[in-house]
Every structure is written in C-alpha cells, then in structure tokens.
Design a protein around this motif. Sequence first.
Motif, PDB file in Angstrom:
ATOM      1  N   THR A   1     -11.435  15.509   9.675  1.00 29.18           N
ATOM      2  CA  THR A   1     -10.105  16.099   9.592  1.00 29.18           C
ATOM      3  C   THR A   1      -9.459  15.855   8.238  1.00 29.18           C
ATOM      4  OG1 THR A   1      -9.819  15.794  11.962  1.00 29.18           O
ATOM      5  CG2 THR A   1      -7.821  16.147  10.670  1.00 29.18           C
ATOM      6  N   PHE A   2      -9.657  14.655   7.681  1.00 26.81           N
ATOM      7  CA  PHE A   2      -9.042  14.273   6.415  1.00 26.81           C
ATOM      8  C   PHE A   2     -10.116  13.959   5.388  1.00 26.81           C
ATOM      9  CE2 PHE A   2      -6.060  12.790   9.736  1.00 26.81           C
ATOM     10  CZ  PHE A   2      -4.990  13.608   9.428  1.00 26.81           C
ATOM     11  N   LYS A   3      -9.721  14.064   4.151  1.00 24.46           N
ATOM     12  CA  LYS A   3     -10.617  13.763   3.038  1.00 24.46           C
ATOM     13  C   LYS A   3      -9.777  13.091   1.954  1.00 24.46           C
ATOM     14  CE  LYS A   3     -13.878  16.216   0.090  1.00 24.46           C
ATOM     15  NZ  LYS A   3     -14.419  17.558  -0.233  1.00 24.46           N
ATOM     16  N   LEU A   4     -10.354  12.149   1.250  1.00 19.09           N
ATOM     17  CA  LEU A   4      -9.678  11.513   0.127  1.00 19.09           C
ATOM     18  C   LEU A   4     -10.237  12.124  -1.143  1.00 19.09           C
ATOM     19  CD1 LEU A   4      -7.556   9.301  -0.305  1.00 19.09           C
ATOM     20  CD2 LEU A   4      -9.421   7.696  -0.645  1.00 19.09           C
ATOM     21  N   SER A   5      -9.369  12.715  -1.945  1.00 12.88           N
ATOM     22  CA  SER A   5      -9.830  13.392  -3.157  1.00 12.88           C
ATOM     23  C   SER A   5     -10.303  12.361  -4.183  1.00 12.88           C
ATOM     24  CB  SER A   5      -8.709  14.236  -3.762  1.00 12.88           C
ATOM     25  OG  SER A   5      -7.814  13.416  -4.502  1.00 12.88           O
ATOM     26  N   PRO A   6     -11.053  12.797  -5.184  1.00 15.43           N
ATOM     27  CA  PRO A   6     -11.495  11.872  -6.236  1.00 15.43           C
ATOM     28  C   PRO A   6     -10.333  11.208  -6.984  1.00 15.43           C
ATOM     29  CG  PRO A   6     -12.742  13.907  -6.336  1.00 15.43           C
ATOM     30  CD  PRO A   6     -11.634  14.124  -5.346  1.00 15.43           C
ATOM     31  N   HIS A   7      -9.122  11.788  -6.844  1.00 15.44           N
ATOM     32  CA  HIS A   7      -7.945  11.223  -7.507  1.00 15.44           C
ATOM     33  C   HIS A   7      -7.070  10.422  -6.544  1.00 15.44           C
ATOM     34  CE1 HIS A   7      -9.019  13.489 -11.014  1.00 15.44           C
ATOM     35  NE2 HIS A   7      -9.084  14.590 -10.279  1.00 15.44           N
TER      36      HIS A   7
ATOM     37  N   MET B   1       0.848  -1.160   0.000  1.00 11.69           N
ATOM     38  CA  MET B   1       0.000   0.000   0.000  1.00 11.69           C
ATOM     39  C   MET B   1       0.900   1.231   0.000  1.00 11.69           C
ATOM     40  SD  MET B   1      -3.010  -1.051   2.571  1.00 11.69           S
ATOM     41  CE  MET B   1      -3.517  -2.729   2.701  1.00 11.69           C
ATOM     42  N   ARG B   2       1.151   1.760  -1.150  1.00  9.40           N
ATOM     43  CA  ARG B   2       2.131   2.830  -1.281  1.00  9.40           C
ATOM     44  C   ARG B   2       1.518   4.208  -1.469  1.00  9.40           C
ATOM     45  NH1 ARG B   2       7.045   0.617  -1.664  1.00  9.40           N
ATOM     46  NH2 ARG B   2       7.168  -1.546  -2.273  1.00  9.40           N
ATOM     47  N   VAL B   3       0.215   4.301  -1.609  1.00  7.65           N
ATOM     48  CA  VAL B   3      -0.448   5.584  -1.799  1.00  7.65           C
ATOM     49  C   VAL B   3      -1.673   5.647  -0.895  1.00  7.65           C
ATOM     50  CG1 VAL B   3       0.363   5.923  -4.175  1.00  7.65           C
ATOM     51  CG2 VAL B   3      -1.748   4.670  -3.772  1.00  7.65           C
ATOM     52  N   PHE B   4      -2.156   6.852  -0.651  1.00  4.11           N
ATOM     53  CA  PHE B   4      -3.340   7.018   0.202  1.00  4.11           C
ATOM     54  C   PHE B   4      -4.592   6.512  -0.495  1.00  4.11           C
ATOM     55  CE2 PHE B   4      -0.431  10.424   1.649  1.00  4.11           C
ATOM     56  CZ  PHE B   4      -0.198   9.926   2.902  1.00  4.11           C
ATOM     57  N   GLY B   5      -4.671   6.744  -1.796  1.00  5.54           N
ATOM     58  CA  GLY B   5      -5.820   6.291  -2.564  1.00  5.54           C
ATOM     59  C   GLY B   5      -5.432   6.025  -3.994  1.00  5.54           C
ATOM     60  N   GLN B   6      -6.230   5.246  -4.685  1.00  7.63           N
ATOM     61  CA  GLN B   6      -5.999   4.951  -6.096  1.00  7.63           C
ATOM     62  C   GLN B   6      -6.456   6.139  -6.949  1.00  7.63           C
ATOM     63  OE1 GLN B   6      -4.329   2.280  -6.860  1.00  7.63           O
ATOM     64  NE2 GLN B   6      -4.454   1.388  -4.834  1.00  7.63           N
ATOM     65  N   GLY B   7      -6.066   6.160  -8.204  1.00  4.79           N
ATOM     66  CA  GLY B   7      -6.454   7.225  -9.116  1.00  4.79           C
ATOM     67  C   GLY B   7      -7.959   7.355  -9.290  1.00  4.79           C
ATOM     68  N   CYS B   8      -8.694   6.312  -8.969  1.00  2.00           N
ATOM     69  CA  CYS B   8     -10.155   6.348  -9.080  1.00  2.00           C
ATOM     70  C   CYS B   8     -10.808   6.860  -7.799  1.00  2.00           C
ATOM     71  CB  CYS B   8     -10.688   4.963  -9.419  1.00  2.00           C
ATOM     72  SG  CYS B   8     -10.306   3.723  -8.161  1.00  2.00           S
ATOM     73  N   GLY B   9      -9.990   7.177  -6.775  1.00  2.00           N
ATOM     74  CA  GLY B   9     -10.527   7.713  -5.527  1.00  2.00           C
ATOM     75  C   GLY B   9     -10.820   6.690  -4.455  1.00  2.00           C
ATOM     76  N   THR B  10     -10.543   5.403  -4.715  1.00  2.17           N
ATOM     77  CA  THR B  10     -10.763   4.396  -3.678  1.00  2.17           C
ATOM     78  C   THR B  10      -9.556   4.355  -2.740  1.00  2.17           C
ATOM     79  OG1 THR B  10      -9.879   2.654  -5.103  1.00  2.17           O
ATOM     80  CG2 THR B  10     -12.268   2.959  -5.098  1.00  2.17           C
ATOM     81  N   PRO B  11      -9.766   4.086  -1.457  1.00  2.00           N
ATOM     82  CA  PRO B  11      -8.660   4.063  -0.491  1.00  2.00           C
ATOM     83  C   PRO B  11      -7.649   2.968  -0.810  1.00  2.00           C
ATOM     84  CG  PRO B  11     -10.787   4.063   0.631  1.00  2.00           C
ATOM     85  CD  PRO B  11     -11.060   3.843  -0.820  1.00  2.00           C
ATOM     86  N   ALA B  12      -6.375   3.248  -0.491  1.00  2.00           N
ATOM     87  CA  ALA B  12      -5.333   2.267  -0.755  1.00  2.00           C
ATOM     88  C   ALA B  12      -4.525   1.918   0.486  1.00  2.00           C
ATOM     89  CB  ALA B  12      -4.390   2.788  -1.833  1.00  2.00           C
ATOM     90  N   CYS B  13      -4.633   2.703   1.548  1.00  2.00           N
ATOM     91  CA  CYS B  13      -3.857   2.433   2.757  1.00  2.00           C
ATOM     92  C   CYS B  13      -4.727   2.723   3.974  1.00  2.00           C
ATOM     93  CB  CYS B  13      -2.581   3.268   2.790  1.00  2.00           C
ATOM     94  SG  CYS B  13      -2.873   5.008   3.120  1.00  2.00           S
ATOM     95  N   ALA B  14      -4.182   2.454   5.148  1.00  2.00           N
ATOM     96  CA  ALA B  14      -4.956   2.654   6.374  1.00  2.00           C
ATOM     97  C   ALA B  14      -5.422   4.098   6.512  1.00  2.00           C
ATOM     98  CB  ALA B  14      -4.127   2.241   7.590  1.00  2.00           C
ATOM     99  N   LEU B  15      -4.536   5.054   6.252  1.00  2.00           N
ATOM    100  CA  LEU B  15      -4.925   6.454   6.372  1.00  2.00           C
ATOM    101  C   LEU B  15      -5.907   6.841   5.272  1.00  2.00           C
ATOM    102  CD1 LEU B  15      -4.660   8.969   8.063  1.00  2.00           C
ATOM    103  CD2 LEU B  15      -2.621   9.583   6.758  1.00  2.00           C
ATOM    104  N   GLY B  16      -5.769   6.253   4.093  1.00  2.00           N
ATOM    105  CA  GLY B  16      -6.731   6.489   3.016  1.00  2.00           C
ATOM    106  C   GLY B  16      -8.121   5.978   3.379  1.00  2.00           C
ATOM    107  N   HIS B  17      -8.178   4.808   3.995  1.00  2.00           N
ATOM    108  CA  HIS B  17      -9.466   4.270   4.442  1.00  2.00           C
ATOM    109  C   HIS B  17     -10.078   5.170   5.513  1.00  2.00           C
ATOM    110  CE1 HIS B  17     -10.093   0.375   2.468  1.00  2.00           C
ATOM    111  NE2 HIS B  17      -8.780   0.338   2.382  1.00  2.00           N
ATOM    112  N   TYR B  18      -9.244   5.649   6.421  1.00  2.00           N
ATOM    113  CA  TYR B  18      -9.727   6.545   7.473  1.00  2.00           C
ATOM    114  C   TYR B  18     -10.243   7.846   6.863  1.00  2.00           C
ATOM    115  CZ  TYR B  18      -9.725   9.207  11.847  1.00  2.00           C
ATOM    116  OH  TYR B  18     -10.089   9.975  12.931  1.00  2.00           O
ATOM    117  N   ALA B  19      -9.498   8.400   5.917  1.00  2.00           N
ATOM    118  CA  ALA B  19      -9.904   9.653   5.270  1.00  2.00           C
ATOM    119  C   ALA B  19     -11.225   9.497   4.530  1.00  2.00           C
ATOM    120  CB  ALA B  19      -8.809  10.125   4.316  1.00  2.00           C
ATOM    121  N   ALA B  20     -11.462   8.322   3.975  1.00  2.00           N
ATOM    122  CA  ALA B  20     -12.697   8.076   3.221  1.00  2.00           C
ATOM    123  C   ALA B  20     -13.909   7.949   4.144  1.00  2.00           C
ATOM    124  CB  ALA B  20     -12.549   6.817   2.377  1.00  2.00           C
ATOM    125  N   ARG B  21     -13.695   7.729   5.427  1.00  2.00           N
ATOM    126  CA  ARG B  21     -14.786   7.531   6.390  1.00  2.00           C
ATOM    127  C   ARG B  21     -15.245   8.868   6.957  1.00  2.00           C
ATOM    128  NH1 ARG B  21     -15.742   2.501   8.714  1.00  2.00           N
ATOM    129  NH2 ARG B  21     -17.547   3.642   9.511  1.00  2.00           N
TER     130      ARG B  21
END
Length: 96
Positions: free
Chosen positions: A27-33, A1-21
């Motif tokens: 506090t955090f947000k996962l962008s569409p990218h 898991m090397r990025v926060f999210g995939q290019g399609c906006g889906t979470p890719a790591c623990a912090l990305g999953h947290y940001a998507a919730r």
Amino acid sequence: MRVFGQGCGTPACALGHYAARRDLQRTFKLSPHGLLRGGDGTRLYDAYGAATEHFQLSGDDVAIELFGAHGCDDAATAEGAADYIEAFCDRVEAQS
C-alpha cells in the motif's frame, strides 16, 4: 521522528519503517528521498488519511497520535515506537 524517511531514503518513523517493508505490504512505499508514496509510487497528499483508511483507524487524530511529528509519545527509537503501537493496539482491543 518528524519525517517518514531521511533524505537518503532510510525510514525515520513508524510509518516510514512500515512503508519500507515491501515484504509486509504494497500500500505504501518510501521514496529514495524519504517521502511517503502510494504503493504505485504516486504522491500521497493526505498521508494520515491514507494511514487511517489502511489501518482502519477511527480517525485522522489517531493516525496523528501514531504517526505524526510527536507520534508514539515522541518515541526516539524504532523499538520505542513499536512498544507504543503494541500498547495502543492492546488498549483498542480491550475497548472493543
């Protein structure tokens, strides 16, 4: 898991999953990218610093241990990352 999210906006790591919730935090947000943003959508120039402050971690090195490119001991699944984080929290609590 090397990025926060995939290019399609889906979470890719623990912090990305947290940001998507958005139901858990604002506090955090996962962008569409798949980029990690502040809750208001602004760019985070220091994601590890922001995570360190938000989670009240002892330093950026701990944030990197959890959320860096090899975070959560290179967990390959969300479940593996969650297990690692739970064990990490148990270790920290035991040291307190």
